[in-house]
Design a protein around this motif. Structure first.
Motif: not given
Length: 344
Positions: A37, A39-40, A43-46, A67-68, A81, A84
């Protein structure tokens, strides 16, 4: 060129680089068999690969931009989180073990390695590569249980062996050494006596009047009496002395390292006095005495069997002499008499 134009161009450059980075990540991670995965910094999955989607049980279209907290149960999302944040704040890669529950409620144990990537425009990405260690952990747990069971079985086996050794070498009624262990101990003490030039005394004991107790009061009372007698004999001895029960109402005492043969007489008299004191057992007033025969290594003999034989003969002399007394071998009696004459 105005500042607004510069800002616009900068943002366009960032956006273009971001798009290129996403395409690059997508191209790379799709060829990786492990779940991955991206994330930016929010913490958003990109970017995710197919393996990641298969792991969590969701298609990419429902994962990207989330997000998670949108995808996983709260405790797991909170843990993700935290991991991360540790990487984003320190810029240091790290690998952690964590639990993940998929969309079907199945739980997995994962090892996730997180690291930071920056593109040419300065965009920051958190990249995570996951290994499913569920089966490995199950195997490790099984191996631990097996090891614990083996350890427990080993302890039980050793305890069982110890109990069997004790039963093989000790009298079950009094827990004193039995005839077998007595013979082994006597041999060892004679070897020690020879090596250290030390005396070893042997006392052969036989109770007087024990049979009537058994006949009139029963074997249960007789057994209790034997245990009481054994304890009284032990109370008369040093820690280094050894009392054994040969069987029935016969006992032996080994006195290693006495200074002179006559020291045996002091111990014998103490045993006579102690054993002959009345017993109150199960409401019965009981009185027994003991006859004792004494031999000493090496003055009487150097062989164990002969020392036992001589002490046994001396014990029967004590019986014939009226009981409740001790007798030495004739050789010991002569030696002690000679010493007394010299001292006189």
């Amino acid at each position: 060129m105005g500042s607004a134009t510069v800002v616009t161009m900068y943002l366009a450059h960032q956006e273009k680089e971001l798009s290129r980075s996403k395409e690059f990540f997508q191209l790379i991670i799709n060829n990786i068999p492990d779940p991955v995965f991206v994330k930016d910094k929010n913490y958003i999955l990109t970017v995710v690969n197919d393996a990641f989607c298969q792991l969590i049980g969701r298609p990419a279209s429902t994962v990207l931009g989330k997000s998670d907290y949108d995808l996983f149960i709260s405790p797991e999302a909170e843990n993700f989180r935290q991991q991360d944040e540790n990487v984003l704040q320190t810029n240091l890669a790290q690998e952690t073990e964590e639990s993940l529950t998929d969309s079907e409620g199945d739980n997995y144990l994962l090892a996730t390695k997180r690291s930071i990537h920056k593109d040419g425009a300065g965009n920051v990405f958190l990249v995570g590569v996951i290994r499913d260690i569920t089966e490995r952990k199950k195997l490790e747990a099984k191996l631990r249980r097996t090891a614990e069971e083996l350890t427990r079985s080993n302890h039980e086996l050793k305890a069982s062996e110890k109990r069997l050794r004790h039963l093989a070498n000790h009298d079950p009624l009094t827990s004193l050494p039995n005839r077998k262990l007595f013979n082994e101990t006597l041999e060892q003490l004679l070897e020690w006596g020879e090596a250290e030039q030390q005396l070893v005394s042997l006392l052969f004991l036989d109770l007087d009047g024990f049979k009537p107790v058994n006949d009139t009061m029963g074997h249960d009372v007789g057994d209790i009496l034997l245990k009481a007698v054994a304890q009284r004999i032990k109370n008369c001895l040093r820690m280094s002395d050894v009392v054994s029960r040969l069987g029935g109402d016969e006992f032996t005492v080994l006195l290693p390292g006495i200074k002179k043969p006559s020291d045996s007489l002091i111990v014998a008299q103490k045993i006579l006095d102690t054993v002959s004191s009345p017993y109150k057992l199960n409401g019965h007033d009981i009185k027994v005495t003991v006859s004792i025969g004494i031999s000493v290594y090496p003055d009487d003999h150097t062989k164990a069997s002969e020392l036992v034989k001589l002490a046994d003969i001396a014990m029967y002399e004590a019986k014939r002499g009226g009981r409740n007394q001790y007798r030495m071998t004739q050789n010991l009696a002569n030696l002690i008499e000679q010493n007394l004459e010299k001292q006189a």
